[in-house]
Design a protein around this motif. Structure first.
Motif, PDB file in Angstrom:
ATOM      1  N   TYR A   5      23.853 -30.625  11.184  1.00  0.00           N
ATOM      2  CA  TYR A   5      23.874 -29.643  12.262  1.00  0.00           C
ATOM      3  C   TYR A   5      23.340 -30.241  13.555  1.00  0.00           C
ATOM      4  O   TYR A   5      23.882 -30.005  14.642  1.00  0.00           O
ATOM      5  CB  TYR A   5      23.076 -28.382  11.911  1.00  0.00           C
ATOM      6  N   VAL A   6      22.257 -31.014  13.460  1.00  0.00           N
ATOM      7  CA  VAL A   6      21.709 -31.656  14.662  1.00  0.00           C
ATOM      8  C   VAL A   6      22.770 -32.526  15.317  1.00  0.00           C
ATOM      9  O   VAL A   6      22.923 -32.542  16.548  1.00  0.00           O
ATOM     10  CB  VAL A   6      20.450 -32.477  14.317  1.00  0.00           C
ATOM     11  N   ARG A  56      16.987 -24.957  14.352  1.00  0.00           N
ATOM     12  CA  ARG A  56      18.136 -25.739  13.900  1.00  0.00           C
ATOM     13  C   ARG A  56      18.246 -25.725  12.387  1.00  0.00           C
ATOM     14  O   ARG A  56      19.346 -25.616  11.834  1.00  0.00           O
ATOM     15  CB  ARG A  56      18.035 -27.175  14.418  1.00  0.00           C
ATOM     16  N   ARG A 114      23.456 -24.152  21.550  1.00  0.00           N
ATOM     17  CA  ARG A 114      22.053 -23.783  21.759  1.00  0.00           C
ATOM     18  C   ARG A 114      21.931 -22.358  22.296  1.00  0.00           C
ATOM     19  O   ARG A 114      21.077 -21.590  21.866  1.00  0.00           O
ATOM     20  CB  ARG A 114      21.399 -24.769  22.730  1.00  0.00           C
ATOM     21  N   ARG A 123      22.513 -19.857  19.361  1.00  0.00           N
ATOM     22  CA  ARG A 123      21.426 -19.694  18.379  1.00  0.00           C
ATOM     23  C   ARG A 123      20.186 -19.088  19.025  1.00  0.00           C
ATOM     24  O   ARG A 123      19.394 -18.439  18.357  1.00  0.00           O
ATOM     25  CB  ARG A 123      21.123 -21.000  17.662  1.00  0.00           C
ATOM     26  N   GLU A 166      25.093 -30.221  17.166  1.00  0.00           N
ATOM     27  CA  GLU A 166      24.524 -29.642  18.385  1.00  0.00           C
ATOM     28  C   GLU A 166      24.326 -30.686  19.473  1.00  0.00           C
ATOM     29  O   GLU A 166      24.177 -30.348  20.650  1.00  0.00           O
ATOM     30  CB  GLU A 166      23.197 -28.935  18.085  1.00  0.00           C
TER      31      GLU A 166
END
Length: 262
Positions: A58-59, A44, A17, A20, A62
């Motif tokens: 991707y979620v 995201r 986090r 990004r 993360e």
């Protein structure tokens, strides 16, 4: 709250986090859509697009679930987040640790090195030389290193620890390091890198807990999620006896003595 070992999922989530958050869409070639964005950096779904994976995948990453992620996907994610070499290594360390079985805790190793290594240090007479572990505990030094780091050794606790000196003996550290702010940021970033490599090192997280409790500056630097290797470079210090010194330094691992220095 700081625990005895790292929570890998939290570490992964906060690291991804934070990386990004620092990237604006225009830095990636993505169109900057009009209107107010609710996030500081990439969304995201934008990271997923750049990395060539689904948003759902991707979620999942993360959220801290990197176990089983292929090197190719990790490389694509590192490129999407514009990670430098050290940050990329940190991401791979976190992924490997996520998939590793939890090891039984070993007894704390003694804070010593093999006598032969001390002899090597003592044979170096023209420059300071020392051995320290990933927590920056100083395990052995030669004569010039003891003279150079006399302010660090003023703390009676052993093994002496350079990160503890930076943050908890701040008056002396600010006098010693010509660029104290950079020295402090580097110290926290080196510990963060070590945390990714050894997330079950109880002594490391006892140190992080001590520093977090006693230093607001450390808490801020630790929360930045920045990582760094202590490889080579130069620094300027102000020694209390001899004055200003410009120093070049080189660091190297001791792979054949890992049990003694970790």
């Amino acid at each position: 709250e700081v625990t005895a070992t790292i929570d890998l999922r939290t570490e992964i989530r906060e690291f991804l986090r934070s990386r990004r958050d620092r990237i604006a869409p225009e830095m990636t070639g993505l169109p900057a859509y009009g209107g107010k964005r609710r996030v500081k950096g990439l969304r995201r779904e934008e990271v997923a697009l750049l990395a060539g994976v689904s948003v759902e995948y991707y979620v999942r990453m993360e959220r801290g679930r990197l176990a089983g992620t292929s090197d190719a996907v990790l490389d694509a994610l590192a490129s999407a987040l514009q990670l430098d070499e050290v940050e990329r290594d940190h991401l791979f360390h976190l992924a490997r640790q996520s998939g590793a079985p939890r090891r039984r805790r070993n007894p704390k190793p003694p804070a010593t090195v093999r006598p032969a290594l001390q002899q090597v240090l003592d044979a170096i007479t023209g420059a300071p030389a020392l051995i320290r572990n990933g927590r920056h505990d100083i395990l052995a030094m030669n004569h010039l290193a003891r003279a150079l780091f006399s302010p660090v050794l003023a703390d009676p606790r052993r093994p002496a620890n350079t990160v503890r000196f930076v943050y908890l003996n701040r008056d002396a550290a600010e006098k010693f390091f010509d660029d104290y702010d950079q020295a402090a940021r580097n110290a926290a970033a080196v510990l963060r890198m070590e945390a990714g490599r050894n997330p079950h090192d109880e002594a490391l997280f006892a140190l992080v807990g001590e520093l977090s409790t006693c230093s607001q500056l450390f808490r801020r630097h630790w929360a930045s999620q920045d990582v760094r290797l202590h490889g080579c470079g130069s620094k300027r210090v102000n020694h209390p006896v001899v004055g200003q010194l410009d120093l070049d330094f080189e660091s190297m691992d001791l792979p054949t003595d890992r049990k003694s220095t970790r």
